[in-house]
Design a protein around this motif. Structure first.
Motif: not given
Length: 173
Positions: A137-155
Motif C-alpha cells: 500500500x502506498x507503494x509506487x513504481x515509475x514507468x517511462x518510455x519513448x512513446x510518441x503516444x500513449x497508444x504506443x506504450x508497451x513493454x
C-alpha cells in the motif's frame, strides 16, 4: 526541431485501509496511517520525477479516490483528477487498455489503483529484468518510455524504477 516522445506513468497502489466496511470492499476508507503514507507517496513522487504531473487517473473505490485526492493536494491544485470504475480491481490487460486510451496531451500521469493488477502490470513492464513479489500500500513504481503516444506504450522500451514505498524510505531519488 526534436519532438519529445517521452511519457511517464506513475503506478501508485492505494494507501492503507480499514480491514472491512459494512457496505463492502469498494467502500473501505483510509486509516490514519494510510493518510500519512499517501502524503509520503506524494512527496516521494515529486522528488523522483522531473516533469510536472498533468493527470491523476484513479479507481473510483473510496480508498483509491482518497489516496488520489491526498496526492493531488500535495502536487498541485490544477492537476486533473479523474475517477474510473474500470480501474477498480482491473487486470493488467485492462489497465494497459486504460493507458492506451490516455489523452496524449498528458505526458506524466499518476494512476491510482489496486493489486493484483498493478503488480502484474509492473512485472509485465519490467519484463526480463525481473519481477517484484509485492507492491505494498502506498507503494509506487515509475514507468517511462519513448512513446510518441500513449497508444504506443508497451513493454518494448519501458524503463521501470524500483518500487518505492513508505516501508523502504531509505531509497534515494
Amino acid at each position: 526541431m526534436k519532438v519529445d516522445e517521452s511519457r511517464t506513468l506513475i503506478m501508485l497502489r492505494h494507501a492503507k485501509t480499514e480491514r472491512d466496511h459494512i457496505q463492502g470492499d469498494w467502500h473501505r476508507r483510509l486509516t490514519a496511517r494510510g493518510r500519512r503514507d499517501a502524503n509520503f507517496a506524494a512527496e516521494a513522487i515529486l522528488g523522483a520525477i522531473e516533469s510536472p504531473v498533468e493527470l491523476i487517473l484513479s479507481s473510483d473505490a473510496v480508498r483509491a479516490t482518497e489516496t488520489a485526492e491526498i496526492v493531488k493536494l500535495a502536487i498541485a491544485d490544477d492537476v486533473s483528477l479523474i475517477s474510473s470504475n474500470s480501474i477498480y480491481l482491473a487486470s493488467a490487460s485492462d489497465l494497459m487498455n486504460e493507458i492506451h486510451s490516455l489523452d496524449d496531451r498528458n505526458r506524466t500521469v499518476i494512476m491510482v489503483g489496486h493489486n493484483p493488477g498493478f503488480l502484474e502490470l509492473t512485472n509485465m513492464f519490467a519484463g526480463h529484468r525481473g519481477g517484484y513479489d509485492h507492491l505494498p500500500t502506498s507503494g509506487f513504481t515509475i514507468v517511462s518510455g519513448a512513446w510518441a503516444t500513449w497508444s504506443d506504450a508497451g513493454l518494448a522500451g519501458a524503463t521501470v524504477s524500483p518500487i518505492i514505498s513508505p516501508r523502504n524510505q531509505s531509497n534515494e531519488f
